[in-house]
Write an enzyme that holds these catalytic residues in place. Structure first.
Site, mmCIF file in Angstrom:
data_model
loop_
_atom_site.group_PDB
_atom_site.id
_atom_site.type_symbol
_atom_site.label_atom_id
_atom_site.label_comp_id
_atom_site.label_asym_id
_atom_site.label_seq_id
_atom_site.Cartn_x
_atom_site.Cartn_y
_atom_site.Cartn_z
ATOM 1 N N SER A 76 17.651 -29.930 57.873
ATOM 2 C CA SER A 76 16.529 -30.512 58.610
ATOM 3 C C SER A 76 15.477 -29.464 58.953
ATOM 4 O O SER A 76 14.298 -29.794 59.096
ATOM 5 C CB SER A 76 17.027 -31.167 59.903
ATOM 6 N N ASP A 127 16.726 -29.459 68.723
ATOM 7 C CA ASP A 127 17.243 -29.543 67.359
ATOM 8 C C ASP A 127 16.116 -29.295 66.342
ATOM 9 O O ASP A 127 14.940 -29.394 66.676
ATOM 10 C CB ASP A 127 17.875 -30.912 67.122
ATOM 11 N N THR A 129 14.591 -30.824 63.808
ATOM 12 C CA THR A 129 13.469 -31.716 63.507
ATOM 13 C C THR A 129 12.436 -31.743 64.628
ATOM 14 O O THR A 129 11.250 -31.471 64.375
ATOM 15 C CB THR A 129 13.979 -33.132 63.150
ATOM 16 N N GLU A 232 12.321 -39.918 66.270
ATOM 17 C CA GLU A 232 13.390 -39.490 65.356
ATOM 18 C C GLU A 232 14.710 -40.202 65.617
ATOM 19 O O GLU A 232 15.299 -40.076 66.691
ATOM 20 C CB GLU A 232 13.625 -37.974 65.452
ATOM 21 N N HIS A 241 27.260 -37.702 58.466
ATOM 22 C CA HIS A 241 28.146 -36.537 58.305
ATOM 23 C C HIS A 241 29.591 -36.953 58.589
ATOM 24 O O HIS A 241 30.517 -36.467 57.956
ATOM 25 C CB HIS A 241 27.765 -35.417 59.280
ATOM 26 N N ASP A 280 14.126 -36.926 56.261
ATOM 27 C CA ASP A 280 14.025 -35.524 55.840
ATOM 28 C C ASP A 280 14.950 -35.195 54.659
ATOM 29 O O ASP A 280 14.713 -34.266 53.910
ATOM 30 C CB ASP A 280 14.270 -34.577 57.021
ATOM 31 N N HIS A 281 16.012 -35.992 54.512
ATOM 32 C CA HIS A 281 16.964 -35.825 53.402
ATOM 33 C C HIS A 281 17.991 -36.944 53.521
ATOM 34 O O HIS A 281 18.070 -37.601 54.564
ATOM 35 C CB HIS A 281 17.689 -34.469 53.473
HETATM 36 ZN ZN ZN Z 1 22.647 -33.229 58.751
#
Ligand code: ZN
Length: 400
Positions: A76, A127, A129, A232, A241, A280-281
């Site tokens: 991120s 964090d 982002t 976000e 995850h 972002d991914h």
């Molecule tokens: Zn991650």
């Protein structure tokens, strides 16, 4: 001589034009870790519950975004740097380029042009982002350093978790008005609202929408101003995850329902408003179906992996655990988890519980990390090319 003169004129034109912006109001939604399949399964879940389509399908345009960093698969930190500061960099770096030099996110230029900047996130405000809007660091894990940078920044509104990383005296000596909830009336001052020690609880556990009231608060605060607001859905990534699909879907639905607030705003301020809804991914390499898909098999899950893990930690025996979360048949794994003291998503109980259920439902994941899949780039107010590199996402809002 003529060439030099021409170049000087060109440079001058670039300098006066490069940081004027074509929109007064910019909503930047990031589903952290959200890939196409995260959206597909959330839509399927809504259909199963006889609800209408996701709000994001009301957005007029859909393109695809390339997410790679200089390490191939991004994190991120490199991803938000690419989006905010127009440059590819290495993972873990926030607004630091490949040579180690500090670079300036677009939010700095927006501030110089009189925009208000707001951040609403479900992770710690420090964090990667959210930090991408105000901080520069070569290591995203330096949460305390990032917190100090936030307190010295000119961000107008920051809402999220993360009291763990802030020093009370430093907050008092900063320009920020501090609160731990959204209950007060927005002020003209810079505001820091930290509601949790680190992350904000998952929607499946809290049964509340956190982001939507946050965005409504920001709109009240910025009612007379041009603005750029990051919203976000940080924990789509965390649930992915952990390979916890039900928790992920609830996070997706929360972010998507928050989009409704932005769409209502857009309808009153067309031609001046840009909504971007992207990621972002992709996280987890989520795959839908193993020749079949049975979403009803995840219906029984009532809590996130996080809540289940905390319940193992906070109970003394399996009977007490069952009373709290109603998960039966895993006594052996409960005891193994207690013995290992591993209260993460890797714990024996969490893995057995989620993996068994999701296999029956037909879901699988290819990695506990991120992937390099392109991600969706939805937008309203701007039509992007079909394929956009993450370094270009905000070049399209600069006045030509
Ligand atoms: Zn991650």
């Amino acid at each position: 001589m003529i060439i030099i003169k021409k170049n000087i004129i060109l440079l001058f034109i670039i300098l006066i034009n490069i940081f004027t912006f074509s929109y007064k109001y910019i909503f930047f939604f990031i589903g952290d870790g959200m890939g196409f399949n995260h959206i597909s399964i959330s839509q399927t879940y809504l259909e199963k519950n006889n609800e209408t389509n996701l709000n994001l399908y009301k957005l007029e345009n859909l393109s695809t975004l390339k997410t790679n960093s200089l390490n191939t698969v991004t994190d991120s930190a490199a991803a938000i740097t690419a989006m905010m500061s127009f440059e590819k960099t290495y993972n873990e770096q926030i607004n630091i380029d490949k040579e180690g030099k500090k670079i300036s996110p677009i939010t700095y230029h927006l501030k110089d042009s009189g925009y208000k900047i707001g951040i609403i996130t479900k992770s710690s405000i420090t964090d990667a982002t959210p930090a991408g809007l105000y901080a520069r660091t070569s290591n995203r894990k330096n949460h305390k350093e990032i917190a100090d940078q936030l307190l010295k920044s000119n961000i107008d509104l920051a809402i999220g978790g993360g009291t763990a990383f802030f020093d009370n005296d430093k907050i008092k000596n900063s320009n920020f008005r501090y609160n731990n909830s959204l209950k007060q009336i927005p002020s003209e001052e810079q505001e820091l609202i930290l509601t949790n020690y680190s992350n904000v609880p998952f929607a499946i556990d809290s049964k509340t929408n956190y982001l939507k009231p946050g965005l409504e608060y920001a709109l009240k605060k910025f009612s007379n101003d041009n603005f750029f607001i990051l919203i976000e859905g940080a924990r789509i990534d965390h649930a992915s995850h952990a390979h916890d699909i039900k928790t992920m879907i609830y996070e997706m639905l929360e972010l998507d329902s928050t989009l409704e607030t932005a769409l209502n705003f857009y309808n009153k301020h067309k031609n001046e408003t840009l909504i971007i809804f992207t990621s972002d991914h992709e996280t987890g390499g989520l795959s839908l179906g193993d020749g079949f898909l049975s979403i009803s098999k995840i219906e029984d899950q009532k809590f996130s992996y996080e809540k289940i893990a905390n319940t193992i930690k906070n109970t003394n025996n399996y009977d007490d655990f069952i009373k709290e979360v109603n998960i039966k048949g895993l006594e052996k794994e409960y005891n193994e988890t207690k013995n290992s003291k591993d209260y993460t998503y890797n714990s024996p109980l969490i893995r057995k519980y989620l993996d068994t259920m999701q296999k029956k439902a037909g879901f699988s994941w290819s990695t506990y990390g991120h992937t390099m899949s392109n991600v969706p780039l939805f937008s309203e107010g701007l039509k992007y090319p079909n394929l956009v590199d993450n370094t270009k996402i905000f070049t399209f809002i600069l006045n030509k």
